[in-house]
Design a protein around this motif. Structure first.
Motif, PDB file in Angstrom:
ATOM      1  N   TYR A  53       1.323  -1.300   0.285  1.00  0.00           N
ATOM      2  CA  TYR A  53       0.231  -0.101   0.180  1.00  0.00           C
ATOM      3  C   TYR A  53       0.939   1.044  -0.549  1.00  0.00           C
ATOM      4  CZ  TYR A  53      -3.304  -3.235   2.438  1.00  0.00           C
ATOM      5  OH  TYR A  53      -4.122  -4.755   2.455  1.00  0.00           O
ATOM      6  N   TYR A  95       0.014   5.152   1.107  1.00  0.00           N
ATOM      7  CA  TYR A  95      -0.225   5.929   1.578  1.00  0.00           C
ATOM      8  C   TYR A  95       0.194   7.369   1.944  1.00  0.00           C
ATOM      9  CZ  TYR A  95      -2.990   2.014   3.879  1.00  0.00           C
ATOM     10  OH  TYR A  95      -3.627   1.585   4.345  1.00  0.00           O
ATOM     11  N   GLN A 114       0.556  11.007   4.108  1.00  0.00           N
ATOM     12  CA  GLN A 114       0.072  11.696   5.606  1.00  0.00           C
ATOM     13  C   GLN A 114       0.021  12.926   5.753  1.00  0.00           C
ATOM     14  OE1 GLN A 114       2.412  11.151   9.148  1.00  0.00           O
ATOM     15  NE2 GLN A 114       1.221  11.025  10.492  1.00  0.00           N
ATOM     16  N   GLY A 118      -3.903  16.823   9.941  1.00  0.00           N
ATOM     17  CA  GLY A 118      -5.861  17.203  10.013  1.00  0.00           C
ATOM     18  C   GLY A 118      -6.249  16.073   9.127  1.00  0.00           C
ATOM     19  N   HIS A 119      -5.739  15.220   8.508  1.00  0.00           N
ATOM     20  CA  HIS A 119      -6.180  13.927   7.668  1.00  0.00           C
ATOM     21  C   HIS A 119      -5.743  12.813   8.035  1.00  0.00           C
ATOM     22  CE1 HIS A 119      -7.915  16.696   5.141  1.00  0.00           C
ATOM     23  NE2 HIS A 119      -7.192  17.739   4.691  1.00  0.00           N
ATOM     24  N   GLY A 120      -5.070  12.823   9.001  1.00  0.00           N
ATOM     25  CA  GLY A 120      -4.269  10.967   9.346  1.00  0.00           C
ATOM     26  C   GLY A 120      -3.409  10.095   8.184  1.00  0.00           C
ATOM     27  N   LEU A 121      -3.730   9.597   8.039  1.00  0.00           N
ATOM     28  CA  LEU A 121      -3.056   9.083   7.030  1.00  0.00           C
ATOM     29  C   LEU A 121      -4.235   8.715   5.688  1.00  0.00           C
ATOM     30  CD1 LEU A 121      -1.330   8.154   9.068  1.00  0.00           C
ATOM     31  CD2 LEU A 121      -0.081   6.574   6.971  1.00  0.00           C
ATOM     32  N   LEU A 174      -5.223   6.499   2.154  1.00  0.00           N
ATOM     33  CA  LEU A 174      -4.494   5.675   0.766  1.00  0.00           C
ATOM     34  C   LEU A 174      -4.742   6.319  -0.964  1.00  0.00           C
ATOM     35  CD1 LEU A 174      -3.545   2.808  -0.387  1.00  0.00           C
ATOM     36  CD2 LEU A 174      -6.506   2.384   0.267  1.00  0.00           C
ATOM     37  N   LYS A 196      -7.148   1.640  -6.826  1.00  0.00           N
ATOM     38  CA  LYS A 196      -7.156   3.236  -6.378  1.00  0.00           C
ATOM     39  C   LYS A 196      -7.351   3.018  -5.391  1.00  0.00           C
ATOM     40  CE  LYS A 196      -7.868   5.184 -11.241  1.00  0.00           C
ATOM     41  NZ  LYS A 196      -8.491   5.906 -11.845  1.00  0.00           N
ATOM     42  N   PHE A 206       3.632   7.013   3.182  1.00  0.00           N
ATOM     43  CA  PHE A 206       4.655   5.488   4.031  1.00  0.00           C
ATOM     44  C   PHE A 206       3.921   4.604   2.731  1.00  0.00           C
ATOM     45  CE2 PHE A 206       5.566   6.734   8.100  1.00  0.00           C
ATOM     46  CZ  PHE A 206       4.827   8.256   8.166  1.00  0.00           C
ATOM     47  N   PHE A 217       4.051  -1.311   8.764  1.00  0.00           N
ATOM     48  CA  PHE A 217       4.746   0.581   7.495  1.00  0.00           C
ATOM     49  C   PHE A 217       6.096   0.728   8.228  1.00  0.00           C
ATOM     50  CE2 PHE A 217       0.676   2.556   7.104  1.00  0.00           C
ATOM     51  CZ  PHE A 217      -0.362   2.238   7.903  1.00  0.00           C
ATOM     52  N   PRO A 227       9.625   3.476   7.048  1.00  0.00           N
ATOM     53  CA  PRO A 227       9.712   4.341   7.409  1.00  0.00           C
ATOM     54  C   PRO A 227       9.127   5.723   7.057  1.00  0.00           C
ATOM     55  CG  PRO A 227      12.077   3.735   6.451  1.00  0.00           C
ATOM     56  CD  PRO A 227      10.863   3.268   6.382  1.00  0.00           C
TER      57      PRO A 227
END
Lengths: 110, 114
Positions: free
Chosen positions: A33, A35, A37, A40-43, A45, A57, A90, A101, A103
């Motif tokens: 995957y 992602y 970051q 305010g949005h986190g992670l 995809l 997607k 990430f 995950f 680094p």
């Protein structure tokens, strides 16, 4: 720790240039995957892969493409980088629900 | 729409005090549930997970979380925080039917004061 590496770890690039980020695993996991970051949005995809040459997607895929020609490598390409793609990226791998995950790669688009 | 909500953007606690971080999800089926922690400039570390069974799960670093199906919640707790617990905490959910793709909450930043 799961064997996941990301390269480069830091990159500064200019608007309009292509950029490729690499994720490499030594665990032979099926799923990989990407992602991003942002505060305010986190992670969120971007894209994921469920096997060699099998990708799909995610939530924020516009402006990104991916490729997986080998089990161990999952590439994320920004065809023409924009300032809105400045973020921390990430990679994660899994065989089931639990993801491991990497680094992270800090990308700055100027 | 499927979503994960962490209502608290920032929490400040005193060292030695208890901590509770809230997480609510909106999914048709019970998802796989996770809590991750991220220290400044670092990657994500899995604190704990819930797949099925006992609704109170124990994790690393003295954390625990409780799954409440009726409330669609998976709250994280620690009885006594340490200064090293200052970090950002993320709740995440995944579905097997969705290739285990994780959906994250926006995160809660925890500050620990002496």
């Amino acid at each position: 720790d799961a064997g996941i590496t990301q390269s480069p770890r830091h990159k500064v690039t200019e608007t309009g240039t292509p950029v490729t980020l690499r994720c490499h695993q030594t665990e032979n996991h099926r799923y990989m995957y990407w992602y991003r970051q942002d505060p305010g949005h986190g992670l969120r995809l971007i894209h994921y892969s469920y096997g060699v040459k099998d990708t799909d997607k995610g939530e924020v895929s516009d402006g990104y493409s991916v490729s997986r020609s080998k089990t161990e490598d999952f590439l994320l390409t920004l065809e023409s980088a924009t300032s809105s793609q400045t973020s921390v990226y990430f990679c994660a791998i899994s065989e089931g629900p639990e993801q491991y995950f990497g680094p992270g790669t800090r990308l700055t688009v100027t | 729409a499927q979503s994960v909500t962490q209502p608290d953007i920032h929490i400040t606690v005193s060292e030695g005090a208890s901590l509770e971080l809230r997480c609510n999800y909106s999914y048709g089926a019970t998802p796989y549930l996770f809590w991750y922690v991220q220290s400044p400039g670092q990657g994500l570390q899995l604190l704990l997970k819930y797949f099925s069974g006992d609704t109170l799960v124990q994790g690393i670093k003295g954390f625990e979380a409780e799954f409440k199906r009726s409330q669609s919640s998976f709250n994280l707790r620690k009885p006594s925080v340490h200064w090293s617990d200052a970090a950002e905490y993320f709740c995440a959910v995944a579905l097997r039917s969705n290739d285990y793709k994780l959906s994250f909450g926006a995160g809660t930043t925890v500050t620990v004061r002496a």
